[in-house]
Each structure stands twice: as C-alpha cells, then as structure tokens.
Design a protein around this motif. Structure first.
Motif, PDB file in Angstrom:
ATOM      1  N   ARG A  16     -58.104   9.240   6.271  1.00 15.56           N
ATOM      2  CA  ARG A  16     -57.120   8.658   7.182  1.00 15.56           C
ATOM      3  C   ARG A  16     -57.102   9.432   8.490  1.00 15.56           C
ATOM      4  O   ARG A  16     -57.108  10.656   8.514  1.00 15.56           O
ATOM      5  CB  ARG A  16     -55.737   8.690   6.535  1.00 15.56           C
ATOM      6  CG  ARG A  16     -55.694   7.791   5.324  1.00 15.56           C
ATOM      7  CD  ARG A  16     -54.411   7.026   5.266  1.00 15.56           C
ATOM      8  NE  ARG A  16     -54.468   6.081   4.146  1.00 15.56           N
ATOM      9  CZ  ARG A  16     -53.616   6.076   3.148  1.00 15.56           C
ATOM     10  NH1 ARG A  16     -52.630   6.951   3.119  1.00 15.56           N
ATOM     11  NH2 ARG A  16     -53.732   5.190   2.187  1.00 15.56           N
ATOM     12  N   SER A  18     -55.551  10.448  12.323  1.00 16.36           N
ATOM     13  CA  SER A  18     -54.251  10.710  12.927  1.00 16.36           C
ATOM     14  C   SER A  18     -54.212  10.057  14.298  1.00 16.36           C
ATOM     15  O   SER A  18     -55.212   9.551  14.792  1.00 16.36           O
ATOM     16  CB  SER A  18     -54.038  12.210  13.063  1.00 16.36           C
ATOM     17  OG  SER A  18     -55.000  12.734  13.956  1.00 16.36           O
ATOM     18  N   GLN A  23     -49.022   0.958  12.329  1.00 15.02           N
ATOM     19  CA  GLN A  23     -49.089   0.787  10.883  1.00 15.02           C
ATOM     20  C   GLN A  23     -50.537   0.829  10.378  1.00 15.02           C
ATOM     21  O   GLN A  23     -50.801   1.235   9.253  1.00 15.02           O
ATOM     22  CB  GLN A  23     -48.466  -0.560  10.524  1.00 15.02           C
ATOM     23  CG  GLN A  23     -47.515  -0.487   9.371  1.00 15.02           C
ATOM     24  CD  GLN A  23     -46.861  -1.836   9.130  1.00 15.02           C
ATOM     25  OE1 GLN A  23     -47.323  -2.853   9.619  1.00 15.02           O
ATOM     26  NE2 GLN A  23     -45.793  -1.830   8.389  1.00 15.02           N
ATOM     27  N   VAL A  25     -52.893   2.799  11.065  1.00 13.27           N
ATOM     28  CA  VAL A  25     -53.330   4.161  10.735  1.00 13.27           C
ATOM     29  C   VAL A  25     -52.945   4.524   9.302  1.00 13.27           C
ATOM     30  O   VAL A  25     -53.678   5.212   8.600  1.00 13.27           O
ATOM     31  CB  VAL A  25     -52.720   5.174  11.731  1.00 13.27           C
ATOM     32  CG1 VAL A  25     -52.901   6.588  11.249  1.00 13.27           C
ATOM     33  CG2 VAL A  25     -53.353   5.012  13.090  1.00 13.27           C
ATOM     34  N   ASN A  26     -51.787   4.044   8.874  1.00 13.52           N
ATOM     35  CA  ASN A  26     -51.266   4.438   7.572  1.00 13.52           C
ATOM     36  C   ASN A  26     -51.982   3.779   6.400  1.00 13.52           C
ATOM     37  O   ASN A  26     -51.837   4.223   5.274  1.00 13.52           O
ATOM     38  CB  ASN A  26     -49.772   4.106   7.494  1.00 13.52           C
ATOM     39  CG  ASN A  26     -49.001   4.854   8.548  1.00 13.52           C
ATOM     40  OD1 ASN A  26     -49.378   5.950   8.925  1.00 13.52           O
ATOM     41  ND2 ASN A  26     -47.938   4.247   9.033  1.00 13.52           N
ATOM     42  N   LYS A  27     -52.742   2.732   6.665  1.00 13.23           N
ATOM     43  CA  LYS A  27     -53.338   2.014   5.535  1.00 13.23           C
ATOM     44  C   LYS A  27     -54.854   1.932   5.565  1.00 13.23           C
ATOM     45  O   LYS A  27     -55.450   1.395   4.639  1.00 13.23           O
ATOM     46  CB  LYS A  27     -52.744   0.610   5.443  1.00 13.23           C
ATOM     47  CG  LYS A  27     -52.951  -0.247   6.658  1.00 13.23           C
ATOM     48  CD  LYS A  27     -52.232  -1.571   6.511  1.00 13.23           C
ATOM     49  CE  LYS A  27     -52.500  -2.452   7.719  1.00 13.23           C
ATOM     50  NZ  LYS A  27     -51.868  -3.734   7.618  1.00 13.23           N
ATOM     51  N   SER A  29     -58.738   3.992   6.335  1.00 11.42           N
ATOM     52  CA  SER A  29     -59.441   5.269   6.476  1.00 11.42           C
ATOM     53  C   SER A  29     -60.514   5.107   7.544  1.00 11.42           C
ATOM     54  O   SER A  29     -61.622   4.634   7.256  1.00 11.42           O
ATOM     55  CB  SER A  29     -60.070   5.676   5.150  1.00 11.42           C
ATOM     56  OG  SER A  29     -59.078   5.854   4.178  1.00 11.42           O
TER      57      SER A  29
END
Length: 133
Positions: A16, A18, A23, A25-27, A29
């Motif tokens: 993942r 930074s 959203q 980014v959070n789900k 890779s």
C-alpha cells in the motif's frame, strides 16, 4: 550486462502506498518494491560483481540484496516500470570501470608562458604604485 537475465532475477512486491489518492489508497497496493540479489546473480562477471559491491555498498542489505521502491504514480504498472528503469540506470552507472589518471608534466613552453604571464601581472601591479622619490 544481460538485461533478460537480470529481469528473470528480479522479484517484485506490491504494498500500500502513502500520500494522495483518497479512498483509493486505502484499498489498492500501488507501491512497488524491487528486490535483486547481487550474491546470486548470473548476469555479471566476478570483476563486475566486485565493482558493483563496492559502488552499491551503501544501498545493499546485509544479505547483499538491493531494494528499490516506487510510489510516485497511482498505477502499479507505472510504478513497476519506473522502479525497473531506475534499477537499470543505477547498474549502468555503477558498472562503468573507473578511469585511471595518467600522470602528466607541463611542457617547458607551458611553464615559460605561465611565468611570463605572472611577470606581466606583477609589472602591471607595480606600475599602479606611486613612484618613490
């Protein structure tokens, strides 16, 4: 340097990322990490391996593994291309043999020319002084 051999020795890992992306980014890779073992490579000769070990010593792990990462793009494929290009650029610079400096002496004419220029410069400075009576 055999690029096809090197490509077969590379291993990638997606993690993942930074930074910006909301959203997304959070789900997903999208960060790509490249791993390459200098100790187990077959693409270089012994001389080249020792040169690489010396030049890349600050980038290698204790196991002799090179790790690079890219997270500039939101696309995993672009990050993979980017980190692979950086890897090859790094190796191309590190594998260049050092240029051995040959000792040279200035010629006699060069020495005379330098001394003549110094003398002219000194005379120019001396002419600026007030004359002593």
């Amino acid at each position: 340097m055999d690029k096809n051999q090197l490509l077969s020795e590379l291993s990638y890992k997606a993690t993942r990322s930074s930074g910006a992306g909301g959203q997304h980014v959070n789900k997903t890779s999208t960060r790509v990490e490249l791993y390459w073992s200098l100790e187990n490579t077959q693409a270089f000769s012994e001389n080249e391996i020792s040169r690489l070990r010396e030049r890349l010593s600050h980038r290698l792990t204790k196991d002799g593994e090179l790790q690079l990462a890219s997270q500039d793009s939101r696309s995993q494929h672009r990050n993979k291309d980017d980190v692979t290009k950086r890897f090859f650029a790094l190796l191309e610079v590190a594998i260049i043999p050092p240029i051995i400096r040959k000792k040279r002496r200035p010629s006699k004419m060069a020495k005379l020319k330098r001394l003549k220029a110094k003398k002219q410069h000194a005379e120019k400075k001396a002419n600026r002084k007030k004359p002593e009576y």
